[in-house]
Scaffold this active site. Structure first.
Site, PDB file in Angstrom:
ATOM      1  N   GLY A  20      22.897  33.411  -4.862  1.00 43.20           N
ATOM      2  CA  GLY A  20      23.905  34.448  -5.108  1.00 43.20           C
ATOM      3  C   GLY A  20      23.332  35.550  -5.987  1.00 43.20           C
ATOM      4  CB  ILE A 139      27.370  35.189 -12.342  1.00 45.37           C
ATOM      5  CG1 ILE A 139      27.883  34.477 -11.084  1.00 45.37           C
ATOM      6  CG2 ILE A 139      26.760  36.548 -12.031  1.00 45.37           C
ATOM      7  CD1 ILE A 139      29.196  35.028 -10.563  1.00 45.37           C
ATOM      8  CG  ASP A 140      27.599  30.000 -10.745  1.00 44.89           C
ATOM      9  OD1 ASP A 140      28.370  30.970 -10.647  1.00 44.89           O
ATOM     10  OD2 ASP A 140      27.163  29.380  -9.763  1.00 44.89           O
ATOM     11  NE  ARG A 187      55.199  39.481 -10.759  1.00 43.31           N
ATOM     12  CZ  ARG A 187      55.018  40.520  -9.960  1.00 43.31           C
ATOM     13  NH1 ARG A 187      53.829  41.049  -9.826  1.00 43.31           N
ATOM     14  NH2 ARG A 187      56.019  41.013  -9.277  1.00 43.31           N
ATOM     15  CG  MET A 194      32.965  33.271  -7.773  1.00 43.23           C
ATOM     16  SD  MET A 194      31.645  34.172  -6.954  1.00 43.23           S
ATOM     17  CE  MET A 194      32.355  34.279  -5.303  1.00 43.23           C
ATOM     18  CD  GLU A 250      33.573  29.250  -7.227  1.00 50.11           C
ATOM     19  OE1 GLU A 250      33.959  30.048  -6.373  1.00 50.11           O
ATOM     20  OE2 GLU A 250      32.355  29.028  -7.458  1.00 50.11           O
ATOM     21  NE  ARG A 299      53.976  37.348  -6.961  1.00 50.57           N
ATOM     22  CZ  ARG A 299      54.506  38.558  -6.834  1.00 50.57           C
ATOM     23  NH1 ARG A 299      53.736  39.611  -6.900  1.00 50.57           N
ATOM     24  NH2 ARG A 299      55.799  38.706  -6.639  1.00 50.57           N
ATOM     25  NE  ARG A 308      27.389  36.844  -5.931  1.00 52.14           N
ATOM     26  CZ  ARG A 308      27.379  36.027  -4.879  1.00 52.14           C
ATOM     27  NH1 ARG A 308      27.955  34.837  -4.955  1.00 52.14           N
ATOM     28  NH2 ARG A 308      26.822  36.373  -3.756  1.00 52.14           N
TER      29      ARG A 308
HETATM   30  O1  F6P Z   1      26.219  30.648  -7.490  1.00 53.56           O
HETATM   31  C1  F6P Z   1      26.779  31.903  -7.599  1.00 53.56           C
HETATM   32  C2  F6P Z   1      28.077  31.972  -6.873  1.00 53.56           C
HETATM   33  O2  F6P Z   1      28.618  33.253  -7.097  1.00 53.56           O
HETATM   34  C3  F6P Z   1      29.092  30.876  -7.226  1.00 53.56           C
HETATM   35  O3  F6P Z   1      29.785  31.185  -8.400  1.00 53.56           O
HETATM   36  C4  F6P Z   1      29.940  30.837  -6.005  1.00 53.56           C
HETATM   37  O4  F6P Z   1      30.537  29.591  -5.805  1.00 53.56           O
HETATM   38  C5  F6P Z   1      28.962  31.111  -4.915  1.00 53.56           C
HETATM   39  O5  F6P Z   1      27.886  31.817  -5.482  1.00 53.56           O
HETATM   40  C6  F6P Z   1      29.549  31.919  -3.776  1.00 53.56           C
HETATM   41  O6  F6P Z   1      28.533  32.278  -2.935  1.00 53.56           O
HETATM   42  P1  F6P Z   1      28.620  33.207  -1.653  1.00 53.56           P
HETATM   43  O7  F6P Z   1      29.977  33.824  -1.592  1.00 53.56           O
HETATM   44  O8  F6P Z   1      27.536  34.204  -1.850  1.00 53.56           O
HETATM   45  O9  F6P Z   1      28.335  32.294  -0.511  1.00 53.56           O
END
Ligand code: F6P
Length: 411
Positions: A20, A139-140, A187, A194, A250, A299, A308
Site C-alpha cells: 500500500g 501507514i499502519d 450525532r 485503516m 477496519e 452514522r 494514505r
Molecule cells: O497496509 C496498508 C493498507 O492501507 C491497510 O491499512 C489496508 O487494509 C490495506 O492497505 C488496503 O489496501 P488496498 O486498498 O490497497 O488493497
C-alpha cells in the site's frame, strides 16, 4: 589527497516500492537516490514493486533527474506482487528476478515496503545471496522497528514507520473536520480507520477530538459489547454538544449476534499474493447497532485512503532523510539484509542519523499496538499513547466553537 573516483562508481543501486502506498514513499526514494548518487552509484527505479523485476523487467533511470519528494504516493508505482510461490500464484518467479538482476547489472536493491515486500527481500538475500537493504514504510505503523518510547522512566516498545506520521496528521485533520458535522446534528459518528490488524493509526483520531475507540488488539466479545454501549451512552450524554466521534479500526473483531461469534468484516473474500484479505464495512455495523441499542442517531464514515494519500508532511520528510543517512552507513559497510530504523521515538528536531540504527530484516515481522497504549476498560487510548503521538504531531488540533448564546423565554 584528492580522491580521483567516487567510491561506488560503476555500480548500480535499484529502488523498488511495494504494498500500500503512503505519503512518504517519494520522499524516501528521493533521499535514498540522492545519497546513493553521492556515493557514486547509478540509481535505477524498479516499477510496480517486484512486478518490475519479472518478465523483461520494467526499470527507469533515476540518476541526475529532478524528483519531487513532497508529492504523495509513489512515482515508481506499487503492487502486491510476491516473487515467491503463494496460494494465489503457486509458481515461483524468483528465477525471473535473478535473471533481471543480471541483465540490468543491479548490485544492490533497496526495497521500500512493509512486512510483505521486505520479507520477500530478506528471503532473496538469504536464499539467493542478493544484496538487499530494506526501508520501512506503512501507514499502519505495524512493522516491528523496535523503536523505544521512553515514558515516565519506562521503556515501551513502540513502532515508527515512514508514512505513519503523515497519515496521523491527516487523520487528526479528518476527525476534527467531521466533528463539526457531528456537532450540527448531535450525532455519533463511527469513523472507520485503516491499519489492518493494528490500532496505531486509529489512535491518531484522538488528536482530532475523538474519545472512545475500538482497536483490533482487543476482541469485542458479547460481554465487552455491553460495556462498550454503556460507555458510548455516558460519553454522548456528558459531551457538551451531544455528539461524539468513535474511531474504529477496519480490522476489529466484533461480536456478531447472528453467528454468536466474534467476527471480522471483509470488503471482499479475495486475497492478495501475500494471503491478505481486504477489510471494510465494520463501521456500518457498529453504527447501526449503536442506533438500535441506544436510540441515538449514529452514522458510519469510512476514512479510507484519506490518510494514505496526499503530500508528505514535515515529520516524515525528516524521518526519511535520517533513515536514508543510515542507508549510506549500511552501503559503506556492505551490511546487507538490514533495515534502518529509529532507535527511539524523538521529536522533529532529533530526527538525525545518530538516533538511527539498523535491524536484521529477518527479525522484523508485525507489531500490534503495545498494551501500554490502550485501556480496554475505558475503550480509550492512554496518556502514554498521547505522549508517543505528541512527539510526532506536537499537539492535538481541533477547533471548538467558543460562544454560548443566552436562551430567550417567551414573555
Ligand atoms: O497496509 C496498508 C493498507 O492501507 C491497510 O491499512 C489496508 O487494509 C490495506 O492497505 C488496503 O489496501 P488496498 O486498498 O490497497 O488493497
Amino acid at each position: 589527497m584528492k580522491l580521483e573516483q567516487k567510491l561506488f562508481k560503476g555500480k548500480t543501486l535499484a529502488i523498488l516500492s511495494g504494498g500500500g502506498d503512503t505519503p512518504a514513499i517519494n520522499s524516501s526514494i528521493e533521499a535514498i537516490r540522492n545519497r546513493a548518487s553521492l556515493l557514486g552509484f547509478k540509481v535505477y527505479g524498479v516499477l510496480r514493486g517486484w512486478k518490475g523485476l519479472l518478465g523483461d523487467g520494467d526499470i527507469v533511470d533515476l540518476s541526475d533527474q529532478p524528483y519531487d519528494g513532497y508529492y504523495g504516493g509513489t512515482a515508481l508505482r506499487s503492487s502486491r506482487t510476491n516473487p515467491f510461490p503463494s496460494k494465489k500464484n503457486p509458481e515461483s518467479r524468483v528465477p525471473q528476478v535473478l535473471k533481471n538482476f543480471e541483465r540490468y547489472k543491479i548490485d544492490v536493491l533497496v526495497t521500500i515496503g512493509g512486512d510483505d515486500t521486505n520479507g520477500a527481500a530478506k528471503r532473496l538475500f538469504e536464499t539467493e545471496g542478493i544484496p538487499v537493504i530494506g526501508f520501512p514504510k506503512t501507514i499502519d505503523n505495524d512493522l516491528r522497528t523496535r523503536t523505544i518510547h521512553n515514558y515516565k522512566g519506562k521503556e515501551i516498545e513502540a513502532v515508527l514507520c515512514p508514512g505513519f506520521p503523515s497519515a496521523a496528521r491527516a487523520m487528526m485533520e479528518f476527525t476534527s473536520k467531521i466533528k463539526t458535522t457531528a456537532e450540527s446534528h448531535s450525532r455519533i459518528l463511527v469513523l472507520e480507520v485503516m491499519g489492518r490488524d493494528a490500532g496505531w493509526l486509529t489512535g491518531t483520531a484522538t488528536f482530532g477530538g475523538a474519545t472512545l475507540s475500538l482497536i483490533p488488539e482487543f476482541d469485542i466479545t458479547k460481554e465487552r459489547k455491553e460495556v462498550f454501549f454503556e460507555r458510548v451512552k455516558e460519553a454522548y450524554m456528558s459531551s457538551k454538544k451531544k455528539c461524539i466521534v468513535i474511531p474504529v479500526s477496519e480490522g476489529i473483531r466484533w461480536y456478531n449476534e447472528k453467528s454468536g461469534k466474534v467476527d471480522v468484516v471483509y470488503a471482499s473474500s479475495e486475497v492478495d499474493e501475500y494471503g491478505h484479505p481486504r477489510f471494510g464495512g465494520v463501521s456500518g455495523i457498529v453504527a447501526s447497532e449503536i442506533s438500535a441499542r441506544l436510540g441515538i442517531e449514529a452514522r458510519a464514515q469510512i476514512s479510507g485512503y484519506y490518510p494514505r494519500s496526499g503530500h508528505c508532511r514535515h515529520y516524515d520528510r525528516r524521518l526519511t532523510s535520517a533513515l536514508a543517512d543510515k542507508v549510506v552507513d549500511l552501503l559503506l559497510r556492505e551490511d546487507f539484509g538490514m533495515m534502518p530504523v529509529m532507535k527511539k521515538i524523538v521529536p522533529f528536531v532529533e530526527l538525525e542519523e545518530f538516533n538511527t540504527t539498523a535491524i536484521d530484516m529477518g527479525a522484523v515481522g508485525n507489531k500490534p499496538l503495545s498494551d501500554e497504549y490502550y485501556d480496554i476498560n475505558s475503550f480509550s487510548f492512554t496518556d502514554a499513547y498521547t505522549d508517543f503521538l505528541t512527539k510526532i504531531l506536537e499537539k492535538p488540533e481541533y477547533p471548538e466553537f467558543k460562544y454560548h448564546f443566552p436562551v430567550v423565554l417567551p414573555e
